[in-house]
Design a protein around this motif. Structure first.
Motif, PDB file in Angstrom:
ATOM      1  N   LEU A 123       0.838  -1.202   0.000  1.00 43.37           N
ATOM      2  CA  LEU A 123       0.000   0.000   0.000  1.00 43.37           C
ATOM      3  C   LEU A 123       0.874   1.255   0.000  1.00 43.37           C
ATOM      4  CD1 LEU A 123      -2.649  -0.980   2.742  1.00 43.37           C
ATOM      5  CD2 LEU A 123      -2.913  -1.064   0.247  1.00 43.37           C
ATOM      6  N   ASN A 125       1.032   3.585   1.966  1.00 48.35           N
ATOM      7  CA  ASN A 125       1.614   3.923   3.271  1.00 48.35           C
ATOM      8  C   ASN A 125       2.643   2.893   3.734  1.00 48.35           C
ATOM      9  OD1 ASN A 125       0.118   1.764   4.182  1.00 48.35           O
ATOM     10  ND2 ASN A 125      -1.343   2.984   5.372  1.00 48.35           N
ATOM     11  N   THR A 127       2.291  -0.426   3.991  1.00 48.62           N
ATOM     12  CA  THR A 127       1.782  -1.690   4.525  1.00 48.62           C
ATOM     13  C   THR A 127       1.936  -2.790   3.475  1.00 48.62           C
ATOM     14  OG1 THR A 127       0.189  -0.511   5.882  1.00 48.62           O
ATOM     15  CG2 THR A 127      -0.249  -2.849   5.480  1.00 48.62           C
TER      16      THR A 127
HETATM   17  C1  NAG Z   1      -2.189   1.924   5.664  1.00 45.82           C
HETATM   18  O1  NAG Z   1      -3.387   2.065   4.914  1.00 45.82           O
HETATM   19  C2  NAG Z   1      -4.338   1.042   5.155  1.00 45.82           C
HETATM   20  C3  NAG Z   1      -5.507   1.246   4.192  1.00 45.82           C
HETATM   21  O2  NAG Z   1      -5.626   2.569   3.808  1.00 45.82           O
HETATM   22  C4  NAG Z   1      -4.781   1.042   6.595  1.00 45.82           C
HETATM   23  O3  NAG Z   1      -5.700  -0.007   6.834  1.00 45.82           O
HETATM   24  C5  NAG Z   1      -3.555   0.843   7.472  1.00 45.82           C
HETATM   25  O4  NAG Z   1      -3.915   0.939   8.839  1.00 45.82           O
HETATM   26  C6  NAG Z   1      -2.498   1.889   7.152  1.00 45.82           C
HETATM   27  N1  NAG Z   1      -1.301   1.544   7.895  1.00 45.82           N
HETATM   28  C7  NAG Z   1      -0.563   2.455   8.504  1.00 45.82           C
HETATM   29  C8  NAG Z   1       0.653   1.953   9.209  1.00 45.82           C
HETATM   30  O5  NAG Z   1      -0.853   3.632   8.492  1.00 45.82           O
END
Ligand code: NAG
Ligand code: NAG
Ligand code: NAG
Ligand code: NAG
Ligand code: NAG
Length: 665
Positions: A123, A125, A127
């Motif tokens: 993702l 971010n 992940t």
């Molecule tokens: C990254 O993005 C996902 C989906 O948008 C979210 O579920 C997840 O908590 C996020 N992780 C962080 C570490 O911010």
């Protein structure tokens, strides 16, 4: 894209057939062408149990030698638990998985799980979703398996590269027996799942023979399983230049070529395995697991010398020895320079030799072993170039994010310019390129990690032997050992297997419209091909097939076309392989490599190359054609001429006025 256009003449075909009336020109490309201390156990607590081993490999020819060397060990001591395919190096996932399955079948080891691919993504971010397939370097991995070829473009796509490795120079299908395992779409164990299964079930040693992508993703997403990884042995990198100490005009006193990329005018520091994913290698090195590195420093001192080669030629007592030697002989006979015996080295097999010897002597603090001299060095992996914090758009960890991905620091070592291909103007410099991405660099700062590094191959104890290195002796001994040997090759597996060309006799039938079929080997193209072959010859007379390998399948998949023609008893139809690169994408100074401006849109995983290269796993059921990549191989010339001849044979019979072309895109 499986649309069929009749009577469409694209530039290539027009060039081929219309100009050919004047000058017969062929457009195929001779595309040039391929521990913190050895875990100090004074009394090794698990000496009684086998050492469990996981191998990550890109199934290059020297990886195959390494696999044999490992599979031939007594499995009550060294037990290969699982293999994962590294899919962003010297082979394509679909071909590599077939190759590994064939080898394991021959060696009677269908019990070893093999993981390949996966559709997971990362993702924005940072992940990491489950089952990332490792088709992309980590920094470029988004949500799909399609993407840039930032680093991988350093590897030749056709001859001298992935075509050779994928087919093992045509030898895989000519030699290896066939078992029942095959790539199965949607059910195939993924690389990540196989790693998780093997590593979670107990202490294990990991051998990395390709890029570190799969293993770095595993560590980043399963940090709690780190405790089970006893040690990592990796072939890769290049730490200290080991060129002769002569006065150089270069006042820095450095060697010009530390790494082995070619050409060197963008990055003379990197070695392929590390360059294929520098960020992954950095992550593995810095994860706190003891690492032993077998870099070019050491492997350059154990080339495939002439005397070793001759001794190998003399000693081929097992199927695995025969298979390995035949591959080696093709490589030697097609080597571009006279310097094969100096330039082709024992890379991954040496890694396995050194690693097993270190494990056997695990009471030693300094990695003493039979085959290599070892030294601790403090090193890191360069992932970006100074100045750090430069926002020039080259760095996908920084560009476009308020918080950089994977928590890297805005002005840290990962924040500089990241090499964007072999033609990156930032890196290009006459003589000696200036980018260092993938360089396993010695450092003094806190970013350097203490690693055991092989520096030199040890000479043979027996100074009267013609084999100059201790490991030459061991390799030939192990691969020829009668124990745990390959059961058969394809001819012994199927005694009635004959290499026979089936050609139809149309007698006095009047032939229909002559047709040339240009296809890119995606599944729909095969349906269209079968349709054409089923039409009465009085209606459609299929004169030849042109393969464009810039689309949905990679060049080595030409073997599937041969096999289908064989099944349909049409071995008379010539097949020609087209250019490896789209127009303008080949590297101007070394045409074997090039960019992927258009092909980057094609996914590597499901629905893309992995499926079409294996024809959804179904290609395993086709009969094996005697025609295959490089069947007529005799020397370099012949290698290029094989395909050229088939192309030429298309012309004489064809009447240009009423030729119909099908272009299948
Ligand atoms: C990254 O993005 C996902 C989906 O948008 C979210 O579920 C997840 O908590 C996020 N992780 C962080 C570490 O911010
Ligand atoms: C290297 O340079 C030194 C000083 O210029 C000279 O004495 C020496 O002979 C040179 N060695 C070689 C191998 O050229
Ligand atoms: C490596 O770094 C350690 C400290 O982290 C230091 O004690 C050691 O001397 C260094 N070794 C080399 C070869 O630089
Ligand atoms: C070979 O090794 C033996 C024992 O180490 C030594 O006596 C002999 O001189 C060596 N021979 C050569 C040719 O180096
Ligand atoms: C192709 O053209 C030639 C002459 O132009 C003609 O004799 C022949 O019958 C044509 N063949 C077909 C299949 O149309």
């Amino acid at each position: 894209m499986q649309t069929m256009f009749a009577l469409v003449w694209n530039n290539e075909v027009r060039k081929l057939f219309c100009q050919s009336q004047r000058v017969m020109r062929v457009i195929w490309v001779a595309a040039m062408v391929g521990s913190l201390g050895a875990l100090v156990f004074l009394v090794d607590p698990d000496d009684a149990q086998p050492h469990r081993i996981l191998v990550d490999t890109d199934a290059d020819t020297d990886d195959v030698f390494a696999l044999f060397y490992l599979l031939k060990q007594d499995s009550t001591r060294f037990d290969l638990q699982a293999i994962t395919i590294n899919a962003n190096g010297w082979s394509e996932a679909g071909h590599a998985i077939n190759h590994v399955y064939d080898i394991l079948f021959m060696m009677g080891r269908d019990d070893i799980p093999v993981g390949v691919g996966g559709e997971g993504g990362i993702l924005p971010n940072g992940t990491i979703l489950p089952n990332v397939g490792g088709f992309q370097p980590i920094i470029d991995q988004g949500m799909s398996t399609a993407g840039e070829c930032r680093y991988r473009q350093a590897i030749p796509v056709a001859q001298r590269g992935r075509l050779d490795v994928n087919s093992n120079y045509g030898l895989r299908k000519a030699f290896l027996p066939q078992g029942s395992r095959r790539y199965t779409p949607l059910q195939q164990p993924t690389a990540q799942q196989v790693m998780i299964d093997a590593i979670s079930s107990g202490p294990i040693t990991v051998f990395l023979m390709g890029a570190h992508t799969n293993f770095a993703i595993f560590l980043m997403s399963n940090p709690h399983l780190k405790k089970n990884v006893k040690h990592v042995y990796a072939m890769g990198g290049s730490v200290r230049p080991n060129c002769p100490k002569i006065n150089s005009s270069d006042s820095s006193g450095e060697c010009s070529d530390i790494g082995n990329l070619y050409p060197q005018d963008s990055n003379p520091y990197a070695e392929f395995n590390i360059f294929s994913d520098p960020f992954a290698a950095y992550k593995v090195l810095h994860f706190g697991i003891p690492v032993t590195l077998i870099p070019l420093d050491a492997t350059n001192t154990i080339p495939l010398s002439k005397s070793f080669f001759m001794e190998f030629e003399r000693r081929q007592n097992t199927y695995e020895a025969k298979y390995s030697f035949q591959a080696l002989k093709i490589i030697r006979d097609t080597w571009l320079s006279d310097a094969f015996h100096e330039q082709y080295c024992m890379w991954d097999s040496f890694l396995v030799g050194v690693a097993l010897s270190i494990i056997r002597n695990s009471h030693n603090l300094y990695g003493e072993n039979e085959f290599a001299e070892m030294q601790y060095m403090n090193i890191t992996v360069v992932t970006s170039n100074e100045p750090y914090g430069a926002l020039d758009g080259s760095n996908p960890l920084i560009t476009g994010y308020s918080t950089p991905r994977f928590n890297v620091q805005k002005n840290g070592v990962h924040s500089g310019h990241v090499q964007m291909g072999m033609q990156d103007p930032f890196c290009l410099q006459k003589g000696k390129g200036k980018c260092q991405d993938g360089y396993t660099k010695e450092g003094t700062g806190e970013d350097a990690v203490r690693v055991l590094v092989a520096t030199k191959a040890k000479p043979n104890h027996d100074n009267r032997s013609i084999l100059g290195r201790e490991f030459y002796k061991s390799f030939l001994h192990v691969i020829n050992s009668p124990e745990r040997t390959g059961r058969f090759d394809i001819r012994t597996q199927y005694p009635f297997h004959r290499e026979f060309l089936y050609k139809p006799d149309f007698g006095k039938k009047i032939r229909g419209k002559p047709v040339v079929f240009d296809m890119d080997m995606s599944a729909g193209d095969f349906l269209a091909l079968l349709y054409l072959l089923k039409l009465p010859v009085e209606l459609i007379n299929l004169k030849g097939i042109l393969i464009s390998s810039t689309g949905w399948a990679t060049p080595a998949t030409i073997d599937v076309v041969y096999d289908i023609l064989h099944m349909m008893a049409r071995d008379d139809i010539p097949v020609g392989l087209g250019e490896a690169f789209a127009v303008g994408q080949a590297n101007p100074s070394f045409a074997a490599i090039g960019d992927c401006k258009y092909s980057k849109a094609i996914p590597h995983g499901s629905g893309g190359y992995l499926d079409s290269d294996t024809l959804y796993g179904l290609a395993r059921d086709l009969p094996r054609s005697p025609r295959r990549v490089y069947t007529l191989l005799e020397d370099t010339q012949a290698m290029s001429m094989t395909i050229a001849k088939e192309m030429f044979s298309l012309f004489p019979q064809i009447n240009m006025q009423n030729l119909t072309c099908f272009l299948i895109l």
